[in-house]
Design an enzyme around this catalytic site. Structure first.
Site, PDB file in Angstrom:
ATOM      1  N   ASN A 174      -6.107  -2.730   2.172  1.00  0.00           N
ATOM      2  CA  ASN A 174      -6.151  -4.089   2.455  1.00  0.00           C
ATOM      3  C   ASN A 174      -7.683  -4.522   2.569  1.00  0.00           C
ATOM      4  O   ASN A 174      -8.373  -3.959   3.028  1.00  0.00           O
ATOM      5  CB  ASN A 174      -5.400  -4.381   3.829  1.00  0.00           C
ATOM      6  CG  ASN A 174      -3.799  -4.419   3.448  1.00  0.00           C
ATOM      7  OD1 ASN A 174      -3.393  -4.336   2.526  1.00  0.00           O
ATOM      8  ND2 ASN A 174      -3.112  -4.277   4.532  1.00  0.00           N
TER       9      ASN A 174
ATOM     10  N   ARG B 266       0.710  -1.176   0.220  1.00  0.00           N
ATOM     11  CA  ARG B 266      -0.087  -0.017   0.006  1.00  0.00           C
ATOM     12  C   ARG B 266       0.910   1.420   0.044  1.00  0.00           C
ATOM     13  O   ARG B 266       0.637   2.114  -0.872  1.00  0.00           O
ATOM     14  CB  ARG B 266      -0.822  -0.023   1.332  1.00  0.00           C
ATOM     15  CG  ARG B 266      -2.070  -0.899   1.009  1.00  0.00           C
ATOM     16  CD  ARG B 266      -2.823  -0.996   2.476  1.00  0.00           C
ATOM     17  NE  ARG B 266      -2.041  -1.401   3.547  1.00  0.00           N
ATOM     18  CZ  ARG B 266      -2.356  -0.909   4.907  1.00  0.00           C
ATOM     19  NH1 ARG B 266      -3.315  -0.324   4.957  1.00  0.00           N
ATOM     20  NH2 ARG B 266      -1.602  -1.291   5.705  1.00  0.00           N
TER      21      ARG B 266
END
Length: 96
Positions: free
Chosen positions: A43, A25
């Site tokens: 996520n 990320r």
């Protein structure tokens, strides 16, 4: 080359593999900001990463391509992408 709103595209993606806990990320955020792409990444509970990219087609396509590799520690098994109309994302952030 001008980049007005009509030049913008949106890619909604789901990335699976070993993509959580490997800076996927954070690296996605950094790469998107470098390319001037708006959107977000997060996520999912099932172990995948979900991402949305909005911006000029060339920059969004570069992010889609990047997602197939991901961060150095990641192992990407599958990438699903759906191109849709932009929704006006502004800036790029990691969502929780």
């Amino acid at each position: 080359m001008s980049t007005d709103a009509t030049d913008r595209v949106r890619a909604h993606m789901f990335i699976s593999g070993h993509v959580q806990g490997v800076y996927y990320r954070a690296t996605t955020r950094d790469k998107a900001r470098e390319r001037g792409v708006d959107g977000w990444v997060r996520n999912l509970d099932d172990g995948r990463v979900e991402a949305v990219f909005e911006g000029p087609r060339e920059a969004v396509d570069a992010m889609v391509k990047w997602c197939h590799e991901g961060s150095p520690q990641a192992r990407v098994d599958d990438v699903a992408v759906d191109y849709t109309d932009p929704e006006g994302e502004d800036g790029f952030r990691v969502r929780r």
